[in-house]
Design an enzyme around this catalytic site. Structure first.
Site, short mmCIF file in Angstrom:
data_model
loop_
_atom_site.label_atom_id
_atom_site.label_comp_id
_atom_site.label_asym_id
_atom_site.label_seq_id
_atom_site.Cartn_x
_atom_site.Cartn_y
_atom_site.Cartn_z
CB CYS A 1 -17.63 20.91 -12.74
SG CYS A 1 -19.18 20.14 -12.31
CG ASP B 1 -22.74 11.56 -9.85
OD1 ASP B 1 -22.60 10.37 -9.52
OD2 ASP B 1 -22.60 12.51 -9.08
CD GLU C 1 -24.23 15.86 -10.43
OE1 GLU C 1 -23.20 15.48 -9.86
OE2 GLU C 1 -25.20 16.35 -9.83
CG HIS D 1 -2.12 -0.94 0.97
ND1 HIS D 1 -2.85 -1.50 1.97
CD2 HIS D 1 -2.67 -1.38 -0.19
CE1 HIS D 1 -3.82 -2.24 1.45
NE2 HIS D 1 -3.72 -2.19 0.14
C1 PEP Z 1 -19.72 14.88 -11.03
O1 PEP Z 1 -20.60 14.05 -10.75
O2 PEP Z 1 -19.10 14.87 -12.12
C2 PEP Z 1 -19.33 15.90 -10.05
C3 PEP Z 1 -18.53 16.87 -10.37
O3 PEP Z 1 -19.81 15.75 -8.79
P1 PEP Z 1 -19.18 14.72 -7.71
O4 PEP Z 1 -17.99 14.08 -8.33
O5 PEP Z 1 -18.86 15.52 -6.50
O6 PEP Z 1 -20.33 13.79 -7.50
MG MG Z 2 -21.81 14.38 -8.95
#
Ligand code: PEP
Ligand code: MG
Length: 843
Positions: A774, A727, A703, A466
């Site tokens: 994002c 997501d 998402e 690890h």
């Molecule tokens: C995503 O789902 O791409 C996102 C930016 O949110 P999180 O990764 O925090 O769920």
């Molecule tokens: Mg997300």
């Protein structure tokens, strides 16, 4: 049958020959009574017979071991010879099958004693009571030599209450054979998954292999089985939900999880050359790279030998151990939260596995027994860990042997608490430290000042440890298996670590030092050039402006984003304020934190996401109803349904930010326009109540596929859309983002995801709204031209990556990107998209 506390059972000798105490058996698992108490016989005959009547509940594929379960529930394991599994059944002829009923002295196995004596480690055969929690051995025959008519062991059942639980359920015991597909076999992290599965059911689940049987709740017992990938095990389930439990466990074991550790082994083999020149210590690359610095030896001798420690009253020692284990668990919990917050999923998984080991009922029981026998808490814990290390060391699977370092880590941490040295005083390291240790543990690496460490050198250890995995995730060059020669190096010696080549250069001459310095300064110069331009806008060669913002999770990230020229914050994950504590943050605390981020970004826009807990981010003090599929349950803005006050407090805090124009509120997990409008109306009403005159900017995260498909409706009400590709990919491809077995297929460049991004952009354009990405895809250099070609206006990336992504954007031609994207949308898979991108935009 209603068992009585006085039920006794006689086990006759299954063989003829001299008797041998278990501790003299040349196998630490048997000798250490890890599987239970019993006896061994050195056979002079060649027939193993039943020591009692019962049912054959387990027979090893290779025939060398079987278990008989008596009517009373006693489980008697008979293991013919030592290390006989390797014989693959040669010289062994079972006369019974699983499920057969047998009577005392029925022949179970015939064997070729000469063959086994010649080809196995030993012919010593053990008879073990594997459920010693229910049956005590109350008498043993003292003869030095026995025959099959000798009543060798007398067992007594412990208590009626205990006995009735599993056996008398209507469902009884179910079992099924399963071939283990977990890559590398049942090592620590897969074992932790097995335990997670077992915890979901009330039935007792066990896995049997090679004559051993392990409780699925005990990670150490599971590791002790030594199951490698492709081996067949038997899963047993007892209890009311036995059938469902059996199915779930079979599925877990049959899931091929390609671990990072295993791919590392392949990498390593390609980089180690075989000849060591003078002044070079050869090792194995655990994390590639070239570094130069001064030697510092890592000292963890603060954990002294515990032999000198005297034990107080057992009750007191037991309490001390329990409290120490609790303290270390709390620390591990905090480490998991910190690693998750920073997006270091592998590190989070490692500390999660450590929590599992610490919670292991078998290890705890062993330590408690030792305390009852007079040991101090520290001594008992040390002995327990050492016994477990011995078991792992004896296993032929290197992945399992690599887990010894994790056990040492837990040994050190618990001993430090017991000895009142709760935190090791960390040495102040000089800049460019080449840190040398016998073997680093994960907690060592988490604690050191990594800014000052230029390379890690381990005398032992392996690339699958690890510590090696963590070194790779930190991007620190690391070598393992350097041997003792590394200890001889004086502290302060200047060395070169060419980890990629597997070399620690102990006497680099001036020429070599100059060469390494040139290579390092070239890399630094390149980085500096990129950094110098970081604050400038990212404009494509044909004049399209792409905002490059940062994803942040705390104030120090905000500082990093500002220092790296981010055009703003594209995603502030506010969960960091809510995780790892006992109660929700107050409105004041939230205002102060958000305001600090806004101030740090000095007027640049900050997209602050409303709390996105639930699903993979549970918060202990905000209970959620039990959900069979939390990822499809109450997460994101859906928590409004269960914790409206928490959402309200956060919204009030966000509306207190000044200037409000710098704050953009981002709503996670929006399903459709109705969903969005409901909360947007609430925000607007709240703003009115607070006397806020200016418009509040509120956008939706895309998402959920439905939100992408309906973006043309949604964009009418939202001020902007921000695509969370993590997501969106999980829900589009129906692949759990937390499932390591699917990680290599969970690719945001899948054409299906690209279609949804394209549709989102088209919907937003209808209403003149901007679209950001994002999710992690925005930080992937291969994906950048694709996202730009799809018409995305902003990329929100890891703070440290802002300068390099900006630089990349500046080299791209938007029109060309848009043209190529049309081809990509018609491709069949993410792999095809990646291959095409690499051809068109080589990195
Ligand atoms: C995503 O789902 O791409 C996102 C930016 O949110 P999180 O990764 O925090 O769920
Ligand atoms: Mg997300």
């Amino acid at each position: 049958m209603q068992a009585q506390a006085t039920t006794q059972l006689t086990l006759y000798s299954p063989l003829e020959g001299p008797v041998c105490p278990l501790e003299n058996v040349p196998d630490p698992v048997f000798a250490g009574r890890i599987l239970g108490d019993g006896v061994a016989i050195d056979p002079i005959n060649s027939r193993l017979t039943a020591p009692c009547s019962g049912r054959v509940t387990q027979l090893a594929r290779t025939g060398h071991a079987l278990t008989i379960t008596t009517e009373e529930g006693a489980e008697i394991l008979l293991h013919l010879g030592i290390e006989t599994v390797h014989l693959k059944g040669q010289g062994i002829y079972p006369k019974v099958r699983e499920g057969d009923r047998v009577n005392t002295s029925d022949v179970l196995i015939e064997f070729d004693a000469d063959y086994i004596a010649l080809h196995a480690k030993s012919l010593l055969t053990v008879m073990i009571v594997t459920n010693g929690d229910r049956f005590d051995i109350i008498r043993r025959d003292n003869s030095s030599t026995v025959t099959t008519t000798t009543p060798l062991l007398i067992l007594r059942e412990r208590s009626t209450v205990q006995n009735n639980i599993p056996r008398n359920t209507a469902t009884g015991e179910l079992s099924c054979p399963v071939v283990v597909a977990l890559a590398g076999g049942l090592h620590a992290r897969p074992a932790a998954r097995v335990r997670e599965t077992a915890r979901r059911f009330s039935s007792q689940l066990e896995i049997a292999y090679d004559g051993k049987r392990a409780d699925c709740l005990s990670i150490t017992a599971l590791l002790g089985l030594g199951v490698s990938e492709g081996e067949q095990v038997i899963v047993y389930a007892r209890g009311i939900d036995a059938s469902a439990a059996l199915d779930a466990m079979a599925q877990t074991l049959q899931t091929h999880i390609e671990t990072e550790a295993i791919s590392a082994v392949a990498t390593v083999n390609t980089v180690v050359s075989s000849h060591a020149a003078a002044g070079v210590i050869k090792g194995i690359c655990a994390s590639p790279g070239l570094a130069m610095g001064v030697v510092v030896h890592w000292d963890d001798t603060d954990v002294v030998e515990t032999d000198s420690l005297n034990a107080s009253h057992p009750e007191f020692e037991l309490e001390r151990l329990t409290s120490a284990l609790q303290q270390v668990t709390a620390k591990l919990l905090a480490r998991v939260a910190k690693a998750k917050e920073a997006g270091r999923d592998t590190e989070a998984m490692i500390f999660d596995a450590h929590m599992g080991l610490l919670d292991d009922p078998q290890m705890r029981m062993q330590a408690q027994t030792l305390i009852q026998q007079g040991d101090s808490a520290a001594k008992a814990w040390q002995k327990t860990i050492m016994a477990q290390c011995q078991v792992l060391a004896a296993l032929p699977n290197p992945l399992l042997a690599a887990r010894i370092s994790d056990l040492h880590d837990l040994k050190k941490q618990v001993l430090r608490v017991l000895m009142g040295k709760s935190e090791k005083a960390l040495p102040v390291l000089p800049q460019n430290t080449v840190l040398i240790a016998e073997d680093f543990t994960p907690s060592d690496l988490e604690a050191i000042d990594r800014q000052r460490v230029t390379a890690l050198c381990m005398k032992s250890g392996g690339p699958t440890s690890h510590a090696a995995i963590m070194a790779r995730s930190y991007g620190i060059p690391a070598l393992v298996a350097l041997g003792d020669a590394a200890s001889q190096l004086a502290s302060g010696t200047k060395v070169v670590v060419d980890a990629s080549a597997g070399c620690l250069e102990t006497v680099p001459n001036a020429e070599r030092i100059a060469e390494v310095a040139v290579r390092q300064s070239q890399a630094a110069l390149h980085q500096q050039n990129i950094l110098q331009n970081a604050a400038a806008p990212a404009v494509t060669t044909d004049g399209r402006l792409i905002e490059v913002a940062a994803n942040i999770a705390n104030i120090s990230d905000a500082q990093l984003a500002a220092a790296h020229g981010a055009d703003g914050v594209g995603l502030l994950r506010t969960e960091f304020l809510f995780l790892g504590r006992d109660s929700a943050p107050s409105q004041q605390e939230q205002v102060a934190t958000y305001q600090a981020v806004i101030n740090t970004l000095e007027g640049r826009p900050v997209y602050i996401r409303a709390i996105d807990i639930g699903g993979d981010k549970p918060v202990a003090y905000l209970p959620f109803p039990l959900e069979p599929n939390p990822a499809l349950g109450l997460r994101g803005i859906r928590i409004l349904q269960v914790h409206p006050a928490v959402v309200e407090t956060q919204l009030r805090a966000l509306l207190s930010i000044a200037p409000l124009s710098a704050c953009r509120i981002l709503l996670p997990m929006v399903t459709d326009a109705d969903d969005f409008v409901r909360l947007r109306t609430r925000i607007d009403t709240l703003a009115q109540t607070l006397g806020i005159k200016e418009a509040v900017s509120v956008g939706a995260m895309i998402e959920v596929p439905s939100a992408a498909l309906l973006s043309s409706v949604l964009a009418e009400y939202a001020d902007f859309l921000s695509i969370g590709t993590n997501d969106l990919t999980q829900y589009t491809l129906a692949m759990d983002r937390g499932n390591p077995g699917l990680a290599s297929q969970l690719d945001g460049l899948h054409p299906a995801v690209l279609h949804l991004i394209s549709q989102t952009v088209a919907g937003a354009r209808l209403h003149g709204k901007m679209v950001a990405v994002c999710g992690a895809l925005a930080s992937d250099p291969v994906a950048v031209p694709v996202l730009i070609g799809l018409g995305v206006n902003e990329l929100s990336v890891e703070p440290g990556q802002v300068p390099s992504i900006k630089q990349l954007v500046r080299k791209l031609d938007y029109e060309k990107c848009a043209r190529e994207v049309k081809t990509l949308l018609g491709l069949a898979s993410a792999a095809a998209v990646r291959a095409h991108c690499r051809r068109v935009w080589p990195l």
